[in-house]
Enzyme design. Structure first.
Site, PDB file in Angstrom:
ATOM      1  N   GLY A 176      33.300  30.908  41.705  1.00  0.00           N
ATOM      2  CA  GLY A 176      32.098  31.223  42.475  1.00  0.00           C
ATOM      3  C   GLY A 176      31.215  32.126  41.642  1.00  0.00           C
ATOM      4  O   GLY A 176      30.215  31.714  41.064  1.00  0.00           O
ATOM      5  N   ARG A 234      26.917  45.175  47.667  1.00  0.00           N
ATOM      6  CA  ARG A 234      28.057  45.375  46.762  1.00  0.00           C
ATOM      7  C   ARG A 234      28.231  46.827  46.279  1.00  0.00           C
ATOM      8  O   ARG A 234      29.365  47.315  46.244  1.00  0.00           O
ATOM      9  CB  ARG A 234      27.989  44.418  45.566  1.00  0.00           C
ATOM     10  CG  ARG A 234      27.929  42.938  45.990  1.00  0.00           C
ATOM     11  CD  ARG A 234      28.168  41.964  44.849  1.00  0.00           C
ATOM     12  NE  ARG A 234      29.539  42.028  44.382  1.00  0.00           N
ATOM     13  CZ  ARG A 234      29.932  42.690  43.332  1.00  0.00           C
ATOM     14  NH1 ARG A 234      29.056  43.327  42.586  1.00  0.00           N
ATOM     15  NH2 ARG A 234      31.210  42.731  43.005  1.00  0.00           N
ATOM     16  N   TYR A 279      31.847  47.977  47.329  1.00  0.00           N
ATOM     17  CA  TYR A 279      32.862  47.950  46.258  1.00  0.00           C
ATOM     18  C   TYR A 279      32.558  48.931  45.132  1.00  0.00           C
ATOM     19  O   TYR A 279      33.134  48.811  44.050  1.00  0.00           O
ATOM     20  CB  TYR A 279      32.951  46.551  45.628  1.00  0.00           C
ATOM     21  CG  TYR A 279      32.930  45.402  46.590  1.00  0.00           C
ATOM     22  CD1 TYR A 279      34.017  45.131  47.429  1.00  0.00           C
ATOM     23  CD2 TYR A 279      31.837  44.551  46.660  1.00  0.00           C
ATOM     24  CE1 TYR A 279      33.993  44.058  48.295  1.00  0.00           C
ATOM     25  CE2 TYR A 279      31.811  43.476  47.531  1.00  0.00           C
ATOM     26  CZ  TYR A 279      32.883  43.242  48.348  1.00  0.00           C
ATOM     27  OH  TYR A 279      32.857  42.178  49.200  1.00  0.00           O
ATOM     28  N   CYS A 282      19.000  53.381  56.924  1.00  0.00           N
ATOM     29  CA  CYS A 282      19.398  54.732  57.346  1.00  0.00           C
ATOM     30  C   CYS A 282      20.896  54.975  57.132  1.00  0.00           C
ATOM     31  O   CYS A 282      21.639  55.283  58.064  1.00  0.00           O
ATOM     32  CB  CYS A 282      19.053  54.927  58.814  1.00  0.00           C
ATOM     33  SG  CYS A 282      19.891  53.741  59.854  1.00  0.00           S
TER      34      CYS A 282
HETATM   35  N1  LLP Z   1      38.538  30.565  46.200  1.00  0.00           N
HETATM   36  C1  LLP Z   1      38.882  31.326  47.257  1.00  0.00           C
HETATM   37  C2  LLP Z   1      39.932  30.860  48.141  1.00  0.00           C
HETATM   38  C3  LLP Z   1      38.240  32.560  47.459  1.00  0.00           C
HETATM   39  O1  LLP Z   1      38.584  33.298  48.500  1.00  0.00           O
HETATM   40  C4  LLP Z   1      37.232  32.984  46.569  1.00  0.00           C
HETATM   41  C5  LLP Z   1      36.538  34.268  46.780  1.00  0.00           C
HETATM   42  C6  LLP Z   1      36.892  32.144  45.496  1.00  0.00           C
HETATM   43  C7  LLP Z   1      37.575  30.938  45.329  1.00  0.00           C
HETATM   44  C8  LLP Z   1      35.813  32.500  44.504  1.00  0.00           C
HETATM   45  O2  LLP Z   1      36.117  33.654  43.810  1.00  0.00           O
HETATM   46  P1  LLP Z   1      35.180  34.093  42.559  1.00  0.00           P
HETATM   47  O3  LLP Z   1      35.306  33.014  41.518  1.00  0.00           O
HETATM   48  O4  LLP Z   1      33.796  34.181  43.063  1.00  0.00           O
HETATM   49  O5  LLP Z   1      35.732  35.381  42.143  1.00  0.00           O
HETATM   50  N2  LLP Z   1      32.394  39.796  48.132  1.00  0.00           N
HETATM   51  C9  LLP Z   1      33.222  40.123  46.973  1.00  0.00           C
HETATM   52  C10 LLP Z   1      33.997  38.917  46.478  1.00  0.00           C
HETATM   53  C11 LLP Z   1      34.855  38.266  47.547  1.00  0.00           C
HETATM   54  C12 LLP Z   1      35.569  37.046  47.023  1.00  0.00           C
HETATM   55  C13 LLP Z   1      36.109  36.225  48.146  1.00  0.00           C
HETATM   56  N3  LLP Z   1      36.795  35.049  47.755  1.00  0.00           N
HETATM   57  C14 LLP Z   1      32.337  40.700  45.879  1.00  0.00           C
HETATM   58  O6  LLP Z   1      31.131  40.827  46.076  1.00  0.00           O
HETATM   59  O7  LLP Z   1      32.832  41.095  44.822  1.00  0.00           O
END
Ligand code: LLP
Length: 417
Positions: free
Chosen positions: A279, A317, A321, A346
């Site tokens: 992602g 973010r 985080y 706020c």
């Molecule tokens: N597959 C599954 C089952 C997932 O839960 C996720 C992300 C991905 C793939 C993709 O992961 P990536 O390649 O994007 O790392 N909001 C957080 C990240 C949450 C990720 C949730 N799952 C942030 O802003 O860092």
């Protein structure tokens, strides 16, 4: 980090591909997410090239950025989608993705999600519990279908990343642990409407060290052997997403080619098609959040604040985080200041950076918050009655509005008199 060939400074002004960010702000207003289409394509092609030696299929994890135009940019390259809900499935289908290229994850799929996935004819659903397997079987039976499923294994590997985005540890809610897999295989022998053909893992996000994948994969390979000896025809091996990007130039991400070199030898022993679910890697650095400076203020302690028109409602973010996002002045200056870059919400957590050295921008000038293409607009909200930002996609000399800014009417449209 920004690709300076696609986001160059020209005559001291930051641009996206062939268009200056100043003119985009004039045409579309701020805050504004600006995406370089060619940057998205470059990332996808780089990923594909890195893993070209493996039989594989990449399913873009649309949760990172589910704008229809972003999904479509990848789909046009042949990429599939990983969705986490009926809503994301709807988006992928609306974007024109072939249902046979869509896989569904999610620890809490509702009966409606499952029915929608089955009737849409997606490639497979990845189950995360025995109860969910029974639920899928019941719904498939009612619909007179036989459904391909994967099981998400929790490998009990704690990847080193922010604790909120590590998922492969047995204290987390995700997947099924080794100890319960015997029960899963036993159950699957008795379910008539599901067919196990995939093993799946996703150990977290923004993972810098390939060793965590390696450790989890070794465990998953044992599960593969067990599943095959129990008679299951495992055709897919899904290793999830999590590949990192550089947010902070001081902490450069491990290159994707390194992950490919480390993991390919293990993955090619599986005799399966490898599924990937990136992602962030595909989207994070292809978008900037363009924001205008509303006010500057210095308090009695001498502390400087730059108050901008974007806030945590657009990019949560840093608050959630403690993540680092680089911030650039759209028009370069010769002098710098040290300031907190904060939004109008706020909450004290409503900041993009603290004690950051930035060009000494004046009121009315523009800033670009970088790495805003993953988990940014998708996590936005209307908190404080704020309107979600508009989004544009730039392709060479052309800009296209891909999401209109919210309106006040939209804020109340679902409320009943
Ligand atoms: N597959 C599954 C089952 C997932 O839960 C996720 C992300 C991905 C793939 C993709 O992961 P990536 O390649 O994007 O790392 N909001 C957080 C990240 C949450 C990720 C949730 N799952 C942030 O802003 O860092």
């Amino acid at each position: 980090m920004l690709d300076s060939t696609l986001f160059p400074y020209r005559d001291g002004v930051l641009s996206c591909e062939g268009i200056s960010l100043g003119s985009l702000a004039d045409d579309y207003g701020t805050p504004l997410f600006v995406t370089s289409r060619n940057s998205l394509l470059n990332q996808y092609r780089r990923f594909e090239k890195a893993f070209a030696g493996l039989p594989h299929f990449t399913c873009y994890s649309v949760k990172a950025n589910f704008n229809l135009h972003v999904i479509r940019a990848f789909a046009e390259e042949g990429c599939g989608c990983d969705v986490n809900s009926g809503g994301e499935l709807f988006r992928a289908l609306q974007a024109g993705v072939d249902p046979g290229k869509i896989i569904m994850a999610g620890v809490g799929k509702t009966p409606e999600d499952i029915e929608y996935a089955i009737t849409s004819g997606i490639l497979l659903l990845k189950a995360e519990s025995l109860s969910e397997l029974r639920q899928i079987d019941t719904i498939a039976g009612r619909l007179g279908r036989k459904v391909c499923v994967g099981i998400r294994v929790n490998p009990n590997v704690t990847a080193e990343t922010h604790p909120y985005i590590t998922t492969g540890d047995s204290k987390e809610k995700f997947g099924i642990g080794e100890a319960d897999l015997g029960d899963v295989f036993e159950l699957l022998k008795h379910l008539e409407h599901v067919e196990l053909n995939c093993l799946d893992m996703h150990i977290g996000s923004q993972i810098f060290d390939a060793e965590f994948y390696h450790a989890a994969l070794e465990m998953l390979l044992d599960v593969l052997a067990t599943a095959r000896s129990a008679g299951f025809d495992i055709r897919y091996f899904d290793i999830g997403g999590g590949f990192p990007v550089t947010y902070d130039p001081q902490k450069p991400a491990t290159p994707i080619e390194h992950f490919a070199d480390k993991l390919t030898p293990l993955l090619e022993t599986t005799g399966t098609t490898i599924l990937f679910e990136p992602g962030r890697f595909l989207t994070a650095n292809s978008t900037i959040l363009l924001t205008r400076v509303l006010y500057r203020k210095r308090n009695h302690t001498g502390k400087e604040f730059v108050i901008v028109d974007a806030g945590m409602t657009d990019l949560i973010r840093p608050a959630l985080y403690q993540s680092h996002h680089e911030i650039l002045a759209v028009r370069q200056h010769d002098t710098t200041i040290v300031a907190d870059i904060v939004g109008p919400v706020c909450e004290s957590g409503d900041f993009f950076a603290r004690e950051r050295t930035v060009d000494s921008v004046g009121e009315g000038e523009l800033l670009a918050v970088l790495s805003a293409g993953a988990y940014s607009s998708v996590m936005s909200s209307n908190y404080n009655g704020r309107l979600r930002a508009a989004e544009v996609m730039v392709d060479g000399e052309t800009a296209k509005l891909i999401r209109r800014r919210d309106t006040y009417e939209q804020l109340i449209q679902n409320e009943v008199e």
